[in-house]
Design a protein around this motif. Structure first.
Motif, short mmCIF file in Angstrom:
data_model
loop_
_atom_site.label_atom_id
_atom_site.label_comp_id
_atom_site.label_asym_id
_atom_site.label_seq_id
_atom_site.Cartn_x
_atom_site.Cartn_y
_atom_site.Cartn_z
N VAL A 1 0.82 -1.21 0.00
CA VAL A 1 0.00 0.00 0.00
C VAL A 1 0.85 1.27 0.00
N ASN B 1 -4.09 -1.36 5.59
CA ASN B 1 -4.17 0.08 5.59
C ASN B 1 -2.76 0.66 5.42
N ALA B 2 -2.68 1.86 4.88
CA ALA B 2 -1.37 2.45 4.59
C ALA B 2 -0.55 2.71 5.85
N ASP B 3 -1.19 2.76 7.04
CA ASP B 3 -0.42 3.02 8.25
C ASP B 3 0.33 1.79 8.74
N ARG C 1 -10.05 -8.62 11.28
CA ARG C 1 -9.41 -7.32 11.23
C ARG C 1 -8.43 -7.15 12.39
N GLU D 1 -6.23 -6.83 2.79
CA GLU D 1 -6.65 -5.43 2.66
C GLU D 1 -5.97 -4.59 3.74
N ARG E 1 -3.45 -1.09 10.78
CA ARG E 1 -4.84 -1.50 10.60
C ARG E 1 -5.01 -2.23 9.28
N GLY E 2 -6.04 -3.09 9.25
CA GLY E 2 -6.33 -3.77 8.00
C GLY E 2 -7.25 -4.95 8.21
N GLN F 1 -18.18 -6.43 7.78
CA GLN F 1 -17.35 -5.91 6.71
C GLN F 1 -17.46 -6.79 5.46
#
Length: 292
Positions: free
Chosen positions: A83, A129-131, A150, A127, A134-135, A164
């Motif tokens: 990401v 997250n860019a941080d 998650r 999936e 999280r994902g 989700q």
């Protein structure tokens, strides 16, 4: 003198009458001739179909689908989702009755940390997250049905997320999901899926893009892997002209931006767009970052 003038008047009336009769006879002859000609002429043929100019249909604008290539059979055993230029998740997908595993990197692939996720079956979609913390992932439960998990802690802790609807993947049963929505597959044995535009599904070495009306258009052949890319799909290609190894790149709006590599064509590979003009390729035990 009056008698003379009367004779002349009668003569004029007679001449005018004769002329009128002659004109009527001529007109009758012309009308009869025209009627006979119209009766003998053949009927005009109908206009040819091509002159009707029907509106083009979706099927008429799609090029013939390429034949599947045996040399392009993908492995379907690995997943990779980058990401940013530093953050990515990867997974050994596994199979029904066989656990998959998820690893994370936040340093551009120099090191990978195993997550604490312990799925009962295969990993289907990643999936992140860019941080990097999280994902979500889609995994299969003991019955090989998809469930979402998650994390908010960079993979150290996980919890179910039944609310989700995420991920683009092919289930072990051959069902296709794009962005969390189940769709009809474009072939009998789909092998991989990616969310790009309407979505892309890999079928026997042919990458098929979904149109806005739900149809499918072949966009690349000899494809061995597809993966996520911003506004497109990352691809790994075998048998590209002039390239003895794997060609990697990104397809956006029907255009392929790619480079030839020396990656062997007979090894498992997963691809994902990383940073700008960059594709990550997970090959064997190593990660290669390829500039486009």
């Amino acid at each position: 003198m009056p008698a003379l003038f009367g004779d002349r008047a009668n003569g004029r009336r007679l001449a005018v009458g004769l002329i009128a009769i002659a004109v009527l006879l001529v007109v009758d002859v012309v009308l009869v001739a025209l009627a006979l000609r119209a009766h003998d002429a053949p009927e005009s043929p109908p206009a040819p179909a091509s002159s009707l100019h029907p509106l083009p249909s979706e099927s008429s604008s799609i090029a013939p689908q390429p034949e599947p290539s045996e040399s392009a059979a993908p492995t379907g055993l690995r997943l990779l989702s980058a990401v940013s230029s530093t953050v990515a998740w990867r997974a050994e997908a596994g199979a029904c009755g066989q656990q998959g595993s998820v690893e994370l990197t936040t340093d551009g692939g120099r090191t990978w940390a195993p997550s604490a996720l312990d799925p009962a079956g295969p990993v289907l979609a990643l999936e992140p997250n860019a941080d990097g913390r999280r994902g979500l992932v889609v995994v299969a439960d003991a019955g090989c049905e998809p469930i979402v998990q998650r994390t908010f802690t960079g993979g150290l802790g996980w919890e179910p997320a039944p609310d989700q609807a995420v991920g683009s993947y092919v289930t072990p049963q051959g069902d296709v999901t794009l962005d969390g929505t189940s769709i009809d597959a474009p072939c009998e044995e789909p092998q991989a899926a990616a969310a790009s535009g309407g979505g892309v599904v890999l079928c026997a070495g042919v990458a098929q893009a979904r149109t806005s009306s739900g149809g499918w258009v072949p966009v690349a052949q000899d494809v061995t892997a597809i993966g996520p890319a911003d506004g497109g799909v990352a691809v790994a290609l075998r048998s590209a002209e002039g390239c003895e190894g794997i060609t990697v790149g990104v397809i956006r709006a029907g255009a392929l931006q790619s480079v030839c590599t020396d990656i062997p064509t007979d090894v498992p590979i997963a691809v994902s767009e990383g940073g700008a003009d960059q594709v990550w390729a997970w090959v064997g035990d190593s990660l290669e970052v390829i500039e486009l």
